[in-house]
Design a protein around this motif. Structure first.
Motif, PDB file in Angstrom:
ATOM      1  N   ARG A  88      63.299  66.161  10.763  1.00  0.00           N
ATOM      2  CA  ARG A  88      63.958  67.142  11.630  1.00  0.00           C
ATOM      3  C   ARG A  88      63.238  67.303  12.968  1.00  0.00           C
ATOM      4  O   ARG A  88      63.892  67.553  13.989  1.00  0.00           O
ATOM      5  N   LEU A  89      61.927  67.143  12.985  1.00  0.00           N
ATOM      6  CA  LEU A  89      61.233  67.162  14.277  1.00  0.00           C
ATOM      7  C   LEU A  89      61.612  65.936  15.113  1.00  0.00           C
ATOM      8  O   LEU A  89      61.810  66.051  16.334  1.00  0.00           O
ATOM      9  N   ILE A  90      61.719  64.787  14.479  1.00  0.00           N
ATOM     10  CA  ILE A  90      62.108  63.577  15.209  1.00  0.00           C
ATOM     11  C   ILE A  90      63.526  63.730  15.743  1.00  0.00           C
ATOM     12  O   ILE A  90      63.816  63.378  16.899  1.00  0.00           O
ATOM     13  N   GLU A  91      64.450  64.255  14.927  1.00  0.00           N
ATOM     14  CA  GLU A  91      65.807  64.482  15.414  1.00  0.00           C
ATOM     15  C   GLU A  91      65.811  65.408  16.630  1.00  0.00           C
ATOM     16  O   GLU A  91      66.532  65.166  17.602  1.00  0.00           O
ATOM     17  N   THR A  92      65.017  66.452  16.562  1.00  0.00           N
ATOM     18  CA  THR A  92      64.947  67.401  17.673  1.00  0.00           C
ATOM     19  C   THR A  92      64.431  66.724  18.933  1.00  0.00           C
ATOM     20  O   THR A  92      64.963  66.924  20.038  1.00  0.00           O
ATOM     21  N   PHE A  93      63.396  65.905  18.788  1.00  0.00           N
ATOM     22  CA  PHE A  93      62.835  65.173  19.919  1.00  0.00           C
ATOM     23  C   PHE A  93      63.866  64.220  20.529  1.00  0.00           C
ATOM     24  O   PHE A  93      64.013  64.136  21.758  1.00  0.00           O
ATOM     25  N   LEU A  94      64.581  63.500  19.689  1.00  0.00           N
ATOM     26  CA  LEU A  94      65.566  62.543  20.194  1.00  0.00           C
ATOM     27  C   LEU A  94      66.663  63.233  21.000  1.00  0.00           C
ATOM     28  O   LEU A  94      67.105  62.715  22.031  1.00  0.00           O
ATOM     29  N   SER A 117      52.427  58.853  12.270  1.00  0.00           N
ATOM     30  CA  SER A 117      51.296  59.493  11.605  1.00  0.00           C
ATOM     31  C   SER A 117      51.467  61.006  11.589  1.00  0.00           C
ATOM     32  O   SER A 117      52.286  61.577  12.320  1.00  0.00           O
ATOM     33  N   ASP A 118      50.639  61.667  10.777  1.00  0.00           N
ATOM     34  CA  ASP A 118      50.644  63.131  10.756  1.00  0.00           C
ATOM     35  C   ASP A 118      50.198  63.703  12.095  1.00  0.00           C
ATOM     36  O   ASP A 118      50.705  64.740  12.532  1.00  0.00           O
ATOM     37  N   THR A 119      49.252  63.026  12.733  1.00  0.00           N
ATOM     38  CA  THR A 119      48.809  63.487  14.049  1.00  0.00           C
ATOM     39  C   THR A 119      49.959  63.468  15.038  1.00  0.00           C
ATOM     40  O   THR A 119      50.150  64.417  15.811  1.00  0.00           O
ATOM     41  N   PHE A 120      50.743  62.397  15.002  1.00  0.00           N
ATOM     42  CA  PHE A 120      51.909  62.313  15.886  1.00  0.00           C
ATOM     43  C   PHE A 120      52.870  63.458  15.615  1.00  0.00           C
ATOM     44  O   PHE A 120      53.366  64.102  16.553  1.00  0.00           O
ATOM     45  N   ILE A 121      53.151  63.727  14.351  1.00  0.00           N
ATOM     46  CA  ILE A 121      54.096  64.794  13.996  1.00  0.00           C
ATOM     47  C   ILE A 121      53.581  66.149  14.459  1.00  0.00           C
ATOM     48  O   ILE A 121      54.330  66.966  15.026  1.00  0.00           O
ATOM     49  N   ASP A 122      52.306  66.426  14.249  1.00  0.00           N
ATOM     50  CA  ASP A 122      51.757  67.718  14.672  1.00  0.00           C
ATOM     51  C   ASP A 122      51.801  67.868  16.193  1.00  0.00           C
ATOM     52  O   ASP A 122      52.108  68.943  16.713  1.00  0.00           O
ATOM     53  N   ARG A 123      51.494  66.777  16.905  1.00  0.00           N
ATOM     54  CA  ARG A 123      51.540  66.852  18.374  1.00  0.00           C
ATOM     55  C   ARG A 123      52.979  66.933  18.879  1.00  0.00           C
ATOM     56  O   ARG A 123      53.256  67.604  19.885  1.00  0.00           O
ATOM     57  N   LEU A 124      53.894  66.276  18.180  1.00  0.00           N
ATOM     58  CA  LEU A 124      55.304  66.376  18.543  1.00  0.00           C
ATOM     59  C   LEU A 124      55.797  67.803  18.350  1.00  0.00           C
ATOM     60  O   LEU A 124      56.521  68.348  19.202  1.00  0.00           O
TER      61      LEU A 124
END
Length: 241
Positions: A88-94, A117-124
């Motif tokens: 859902r974070l990736i969808e929001t970013f897109l 990675s988890d780091t990418f998700i947290d920073r996103l």
């Protein structure tokens, strides 16, 4: 203190997809998750589902008795929420940053959620301002594993004269999303149930306010996909596994 969402690690993408799908099937509907429902959602054979459920049980991710519904264990739920958070974070970013339409993002997110990675998700998450919902109104789990479900019901659950606002729209059918976008119906749209045609006919609803309000006839597929929160009710139910 709430534990952090489980980190997707050595599990295969198939395992991750299965636990996420089991969670998704029970997130909005209080219905048992059966092998046949999983097979239909994932477009696979029942035999493939049975084999994977046995594997998930061996991994401690589900509880399952033959011929009974499958349920996530605490570990399974944590992994599922971690994958839901990624998706859902990736969808929001897109949608926000890459100008994707809300009917285009599901398949892209399905691919990307297994690789970042988890780091990418947290920073996103931080880059997006820690959003609480995705473009379809589905809640985004926090890094601590909490998820807040809005106090919403499908449009076809409300009586004539009931008013509310669109809080969530199911993303299962891209064509449905494209139709609603073309009609300028989305998250936050005011809606009022006007009545129902006899003998199981369509639901009549008014969307919008003032001079911009328009009347629609919504069939069962639409009224089941559009989720509405009553006017004046904003609190959801916060759940931490």
């Amino acid at each position: 203190m709430a534990s952090k969402v489980s980190t997707p690690g050595s599990e295969s993408s198939s395992v991750q997809d299965y636990v996420k799908t089991i969670y998704a099937l029970s997130e909005w509907h209080d219905e048992p998750v059966t092998s046949s429902r999983l097979a239909a959602r994932l477009s696979v054979a029942n035999s493939s589902v049975s084999e994977m459920i046995r594997k998930l049980a061996e991994l401690g991710l589900v509880n399952h008795t033959p011929y009974r519904p499958v349920e996530l264990t605490a570990d399974g739920r944590r992994l599922a929420l971690a994958m839901v958070r990624r998706h859902r974070l990736i969808e929001t970013f897109l949608v926000r940053d890459l100008d994707y339409r809300w009917d285009e993002v599901h398949d892209e997110a399905e691919l990307l959620e297994h690789t970042v990675s988890d780091t990418f998700i947290d920073r996103l998450d931080a880059r997006l301002g820690f959003p609480s919902v995705d473009p379809h109104g589905d809640p985004i789990p926090t890094a601590a594993g909490a998820i807040t479900l809005p106090d919403a019901l499908p449009l076809d659950s409300f009586d004539d004269g009931h008013s509310g606002r669109v809080t969530r729209i199911s993303d299962e059918d891209p064509q449905l999303l494209r139709f609603l976008a073309a009609e300028d119906i989305g998250i936050g749209s005011p809606v009022e149930v006007l009545g129902r045609a006899p003998f199981g006919g369509p639901l009549q609803a008014r969307v919008g306010t003032g001079t911009g309000a328009r009347d629609f006839s919504f069939g069962k597929e639409l009224t089941g996909a559009i989720w509405v929160e009553s006017v004046g009710r904003h609190a959801g139910c916060s759940l931490v596994p």
